[in-house]
Design an enzyme around this catalytic site. Sequence first.
Site, PDB file in Angstrom:
ATOM      1  CG  ASP A   1      -2.790   2.559  -7.852  1.00  0.00           C
ATOM      2  OD1 ASP A   1      -2.348   1.961  -6.864  1.00  0.00           O
ATOM      3  OD2 ASP A   1      -3.922   2.362  -8.335  1.00  0.00           O
TER       4      ASP A   1
ATOM      5  CD  GLU B   1       0.812  -0.575  -6.550  1.00  0.00           C
ATOM      6  OE1 GLU B   1       0.649  -0.886  -5.358  1.00  0.00           O
ATOM      7  OE2 GLU B   1      -0.085  -0.050  -7.244  1.00  0.00           O
TER       8      GLU B   1
END
Length: 703
Positions: A348, A385
């Site tokens: 993330d 990401e």
Amino acid sequence: MPSDPAICAPNRPGVTLTPEGAHFVVFARHATAMDLCLYSPADPKQETARVRMTRGERDLWHAFVDKVKSGQLYGYRAHGPWMPDSALRYNANKLLLDPYALAIVGKPDGATGMLGSGGPNVLPGAYDNGPEALKSAVVENRFNWRGDTLPAIPWRDTVIYEMHVKGFTQKHLGIPKKLRGTYAGLAHPEVIAYLKDLGVTSLQLLPVHQHLDDQFLLEKGLTNYWGYNTIGFFAPHNEYAAAKDPQGQVNEFKEMVRALHASGLEVILDVVYNHTAEGDERGPTLMFRGLDDRFYYRHSFGEHGASYINITGCGNAVDSATPAALRLILDSLRYWVTEMHVDGFRFDLAVTVARDQHDNYDANSQFLAAVAQDPVLSQVKLIAEPWDIFRMDSYQVGGFPEPWRELNGKYRDSVRRFWAGDEGSTAEFAKRICGSQDAFGWNSRPALSSVNFLTSHDGFTLMDLVSYASKHNEANGEDNRDGDNSNHSVSCGVEGPTKDPRVNSLRARLRRSLMATLMTSVGVPFINAGDERGRTQKGNNNAYCQDNDLSWMDWSTGDEEMLDFTRRIIALRKSVASFRRTQFFDGLVNPASGLADVTWLEGNATLLCHEEWHDPHRSFFGALLDGSPPMLLIFNRGDLPQNFSLPGSGKTVWSLVFDTSLTPGFVAKDSRLIDGGVAFQVKASSMVCLRLNEGPALVGESC
């Protein structure tokens, strides 16, 4: 035992069990003293002993306790200066979690007892939260893996399926009620059979690290459902386990992985190392802030003292450039691979983790360099990401080094825009379905660097993407201000559910076209769980706080036609090598077939020229892919049917593989044979795939 516990203690943080007891080790450079507090497993509020720890080398504090076994609860109290302006926030009144805890006990919520008086930037707070604070638990790592090995599925064969551990099985009536929403539920034979039948290869689990429910959400009757609010980088989230004891929870996670591996399914974890649930100076004191705020978090130092750098939108950013935080992240990752047997990670806001000591993104940063040379981590699946927020260098699609793969936000946006009918989107669409060579090829990255996705947990579901022109996040209690406003979505004429058969037919056609595009694109396909069944969130594109029917998979109903199409399109991808190519297209002609690896075609089967790509009204074209056999893909995102002259002569025979304007889309093998040169009608908002059965695929000249 030697009188000085630091002499024989391991020089690594965490708990090391021995036959005699346990070594407890914790990092805190700026602390002046450290206490280990032991609590009763039978009554976690009851402190049973307190041990003053000894400072050793590398800023590690040590204590050895006799007769400690699995299940023992504990926490730390750190003594030191209260100097918020210098990023030092020591407060011995707050019981701290062990950052290396393998399990965590207690209700993970933002209880006020964890806060200081007026916030940690003002006063340290005199309230002792020991009884109600979360506790770390000692866990034994021994487990019978029964010869478990990682499936090691090659990237070219990988089909990622993103799911939430709880939400996927919470309403599954075929699973015993006590196992629904748990790791054990995900390992249930009915779940595994569904996933294998669907054809996906790799499960990407939304965060399973222990996380905290934000107090502001609890006050609204909501929770942090997605779990991007980590407080335990080694501990599986306790609320996802059917087992109630810490050891049982860890073993249940391992049993889930073992069962999925036995069926050939990989387990990829969505991990959050960019920030923690402690938030900014107004947040709770749980671990890093109380142990060494200055070393674990990124700060800016100005005339008004220290302030947290917030490039995550969550109040703080973990400083992965410092030795202590970098070591913790790497130790955590290795633990999940070596002890928990997971197959990879999706990071993330990976740009935050890849920032250097100057807070700049750097492809050679401490973290990325450490992972690249690590003999364990460099061998598993690594997905970035590739963005964070608020910085000029926050968007880094194509900027990560090997062996990383990246979630391709450019692919998502471009493919959505094309099928939504946006003018001028065709040339960009073609780049994306070819693997985004412009983003990844410039530094010799492989074509499979792109993880192609259309939807994910964050945003609309596939059904909502074609059912809502705008977001509807009212249930989140933020007056619909939260969530992305740029969704490139369409309502097909009616906002939300409708009984109009024409609207529903168009939505079904678009969903099939989008899924077909995903599965025939160069790159690694990524599916959001439920898109194959028509799952809806009623237009909510930010359901992070919706732990209810809005987010859970509804197994009592589903779009069986879409499910069948998804199974078939995944199977087609697996059977056709040109849909799983590992090299970018180069336009060179294959002497054996006389075809270039890809040939772009007008509707009259002549070559599509450069100028025509950039015609803002272009909505119809074909892509002839060389292979064994050659495949022809035709795209019509327009509002009207179009005729496409199939390449070849009277000796050429094509067979229709699928047509997304049909229900369910696929046809029986070789049931529709079409001669070369014949005009084939492609319906509006549709995609067609044909296979060359025999004869040459002659292409007319143009340009």
